[in-house]
Design a protein around this motif. Structure first.
Motif, PDB file in Angstrom:
ATOM      1  N   VAL A  64       1.007  -1.286   0.009  1.00 20.51           N
ATOM      2  CA  VAL A  64       0.069   0.100  -0.171  1.00 20.51           C
ATOM      3  C   VAL A  64       0.603   1.071  -0.200  1.00 20.51           C
ATOM      4  N   ILE A  65       0.455   1.667  -1.248  1.00 26.43           N
ATOM      5  CA  ILE A  65       0.884   3.273  -0.931  1.00 26.43           C
ATOM      6  C   ILE A  65       0.116   4.670  -0.131  1.00 26.43           C
ATOM      7  N   ALA A  66       0.576   5.432  -0.014  1.00 25.42           N
ATOM      8  CA  ALA A  66      -0.054   6.672   0.909  1.00 25.42           C
ATOM      9  C   ALA A  66       0.322   8.029   0.599  1.00 25.42           C
ATOM     10  N   GLY A  67      -0.407   8.706  -0.476  1.00 28.06           N
ATOM     11  CA  GLY A  67       0.009  10.024  -0.997  1.00 28.06           C
ATOM     12  C   GLY A  67      -0.527  10.710  -0.122  1.00 28.06           C
ATOM     13  N   LYS A  68      -0.614  11.958  -0.917  1.00 27.77           N
ATOM     14  CA  LYS A  68      -1.564  13.281  -0.166  1.00 27.77           C
ATOM     15  C   LYS A  68      -3.391  12.705   0.420  1.00 27.77           C
ATOM     16  N   MET A  69      -3.263  12.618   1.857  1.00 28.02           N
ATOM     17  CA  MET A  69      -4.632  12.381   2.261  1.00 28.02           C
ATOM     18  C   MET A  69      -5.105  13.579   3.294  1.00 28.02           C
ATOM     19  N   THR A  70      -6.850  13.414   3.768  1.00 28.00           N
ATOM     20  CA  THR A  70      -6.484  13.676   5.038  1.00 28.00           C
ATOM     21  C   THR A  70      -6.197  13.152   6.166  1.00 28.00           C
ATOM     22  N   ALA A  71      -6.746  13.360   7.222  1.00 26.08           N
ATOM     23  CA  ALA A  71      -6.393  13.093   8.837  1.00 26.08           C
ATOM     24  C   ALA A  71      -7.359  11.397   8.533  1.00 26.08           C
ATOM     25  N   GLU A  72      -8.701  11.883   8.546  1.00 25.27           N
ATOM     26  CA  GLU A  72      -9.425  10.600   8.398  1.00 25.27           C
ATOM     27  C   GLU A  72      -9.172   9.706   7.341  1.00 25.27           C
ATOM     28  N   GLU A  73      -8.704   9.786   6.323  1.00 28.28           N
ATOM     29  CA  GLU A  73      -8.382   8.792   5.753  1.00 28.28           C
ATOM     30  C   GLU A  73      -6.750   8.357   5.844  1.00 28.28           C
ATOM     31  N   GLY A  74      -6.309   9.205   6.524  1.00 30.48           N
ATOM     32  CA  GLY A  74      -4.983   8.256   6.279  1.00 30.48           C
ATOM     33  C   GLY A  74      -5.031   7.164   7.271  1.00 30.48           C
ATOM     34  N   ILE A  75      -5.392   7.775   8.452  1.00 28.44           N
ATOM     35  CA  ILE A  75      -6.089   6.604   9.650  1.00 28.44           C
ATOM     36  C   ILE A  75      -6.646   5.160   8.920  1.00 28.44           C
ATOM     37  N   ALA A  76      -7.124   5.835   8.296  1.00 27.68           N
ATOM     38  CA  ALA A  76      -8.277   4.432   7.944  1.00 27.68           C
ATOM     39  C   ALA A  76      -7.517   3.330   7.229  1.00 27.68           C
ATOM     40  N   VAL A  77      -7.264   4.398   6.087  1.00 22.45           N
ATOM     41  CA  VAL A  77      -5.851   3.255   5.193  1.00 22.45           C
ATOM     42  C   VAL A  77      -4.786   2.697   5.673  1.00 22.45           C
TER      43      VAL A  77
END
Length: 552
Positions: free
Chosen positions: A223-236
């Motif tokens: 999984v690669i995590a780029g620019k996201m919101t806080a809610e999205e980052g925690i969920a990913v």
């Protein structure tokens, strides 16, 4: 008087239409041609008005507000070069999706191309960087229904990036008869008491579901995590952990970066050999900071590659064969639940821990500031990172808390307007803000220190003074020309800038003094500027030295 009164009626419909599209903040620069819009905005009960004397900074102030609120932000400027000064912020919004609505006041058509003062061709000024609506000169011959539906149509179609609504106004611009042209205004009927757009565009956006997910979630994924919101980052992060897949996270992901310092360990032979067996790569968000991560993604050849982001268009510079999924991240995760299973490459976690423990940096240094940054963050606050060397060092050395709001301008990645964007982030979030920029970036936007001086919550701006653009020391620029044409050392004293704009100022000479200055900043009303003087090439050299550790 009658003509100026109709200008006001026309402007009132425009502004009221914007509020139906969640516009709450409006940024205004001084100007006479824009007076009908400015005066109506000042008296509107649902609009929060912000002002700045510098249109370039004003555009970035609006950008920061849009980043932190997640809502569209309007900008009012007068005609001429005032409009053109918004260009850098418009370009950034086009690339990263923040919604900016430019209301550009203009001369009427008879004053264009004839030598009239402050008259330029504003129609289509932002080219493909902004969708545009060129309004006619205000006249009762054009119905209020046409005006409001034209605005609703534009904003309903452009759900990402910037739009320009060009608004010609003929003189006189001042004076008002409140009873004039009431029938024209009242043609909109109950719309004035409603809170919905006149023209509502309904687009069905069902979350796409991959029917093969039941198969793929049992395979080896990354999984690669780029620019996201806080809610999205925690969920990913939670989703990847449950699947047992390694998460390689950008500094903008707000995911907690469970495998930090990817720019270093991604070049280690053992890490590369382990990740080579991945069958699927799932990337959430785009605009990755680390060049090493981007290079690894370009070289890898998984069986399939998925990129999920709500913004449309191509977002993968490596042009993988796979699926470009246009969807909101959190609903997509819910539609593709994880299957709990043990990590398929636990040795990678151990390797990363060994490497990161070997790259400890002296605290009072440019790289040390990046590595120890979490200890300086304000509680319930936010972080803004400048471009060039600043964000690269934080991406390389820091592990930021999961869910902690992180903001940056990583679309075009310019150094223009960084202080103004930070000011907008603070105003929109109402949180204490720590911002870090380089010395050249600070000089480029020094006017926007005036915006920080108006902050309603504590702001600490750390200017890392390494005497110029030292990111160029990482490039093979000729040593004989590097200082004059690339680094451009300025040898400035930021204490004078702090005095000019009434900011608190500190220049610490060790780590404890820096910590004390930052903590004092959280107790102050308004803004604190901290100048951190470091050795010129120390930050760039730290990246090079850390790169040697990766091979060991």
């Amino acid at each position: 008087m009658s003509h100026s009164s109709f200008n006001r009626r026309w402007a009132a419909v425009i502004l009221e239409a914007l509020t139906r599209h969640r516009v709450q903040h409006l940024c205004i620069a001084p100007g006479s041609r824009s007076a009908p819009l400015t005066l109506l905005a000042a008296s509107h009960p649902r609009l929060i008005c912000h002002t700045h004397f510098d249109e370039r900074g004003l555009g970035h102030l609006a950008l920061g507000l849009a980043k932190s609120t997640g809502q569209p932000v309007a900008i009012v400027v007068t005609s001429g070069t005032a409009v053109a000064n918004l260009y850098p912020a418009i370009i950034e919004a086009r690339l990263t999706g923040e919604r900016l609505i430019v209301l550009s006041a203009d001369r009427p058509v008879e004053l264009l191309d004839c030598g009239a003062n402050q008259a330029i061709e504003q129609t289509g000024l932002f080219a493909h960087h902004a969708a545009a609506l060129n309004l006619p000169r205000p006249t009762p011959d054009v119905s209020a229904r046409w005006l409001v539906s034209a605005i609703d149509s534009l904003l309903g179609q452009q759900v990402f990036g910037a739009v320009q609504i060009n608004c010609p106004f003929a003189e006189p611009l001042y004076g008002d008869d409140p009873d004039a042209f009431r029938s024209w205004r009242d043609d909109l009927g109950k719309w004035w008491q409603d809170d919905r757009p006149w023209l509502r565009q309904v687009a069905a956006r069902a979350t796409p579901v991959n029917p093969e997910w039941g198969f793929w979630r049992q395979q080896r994924g990354v999984v690669i995590a780029g620019k996201m919101t806080a809610e999205e980052g925690i969920a990913v992060a939670r989703w990847a952990a449950e699947l047992g897949w390694p998460l390689i996270a950008d500094v903008q992901s707000q995911s907690g970066q469970p495998l930090p310092s990817a720019s270093i360990w991604l070049q280690h032979p053992q890490a590369l050999a382990t990740l080579a067996s991945a069958q699927l790569i799932v990337q959430f968000g785009s605009h990755l900071t680390g060049k090493t991560l981007g290079g690894w993604l370009a070289d890898c050849q998984p069986e399939d590659f998925w990129l999920i982001e709500a913004m449309p268009e191509r977002r993968d510079p490596a042009h993988h064969r796979g699926s470009r999924i246009v969807a909101e991240i959190v609903p997509w995760l819910a539609a593709h639940p994880a299957l709990a299973q043990p990590a398929w490459c636990p040795e990678l976690t151990r390797l990363v821990a060994d490497i990161t423990s070997a790259i400890r940096q002296p605290a009072f240094s440019e790289a040390g500031l990046a590595q120890h940054l979490p200890s300086l963050l304000p509680a319930q606050g936010a972080l803004f990172l400048g471009n060039s060397l600043t964000i690269r060092l934080v991406d390389t050395f820091a592990q930021l808390p999961a869910g902690y709001p992180v903001f940056a301008n990583r679309g075009a990645s310019g150094i223009d307007g960084l202080i103004a964007t930070a000011a907008g982030v603070q105003r929109g979030s109402h949180r204490p803000l720590l911002a870090i920029v380089g010395d050249i970036s600070a000089l480029y936007d020094v006017n926007s220190l005036a915006l920080l001086g108006q902050s309603q919550a504590p702001v600490v701006l750390i200017v890392v003074n390494n005497d110029g653009g030292q990111i160029f020391s990482m490039l093979p620029t000729p040593a004989s020309e590097r200082q004059r044409f690339f680094a451009m050392p300025q040898q400035v004293d930021f204490a004078a800038a702090a005095r000019l704009f009434g900011l608190q100022f500190h220049r610490p000479d060790d780590w404890q003094a820096l910590v004390t200055a930052v903590e004092r900043g959280w107790q102050e009303e308004g803004a604190t500027l901290i100048e951190l003087r470091v050795a010129a090439e120390e930050g760039a050299q730290s990246l090079a030295v850390a790169g040697k550790v990766r091979q060991e």
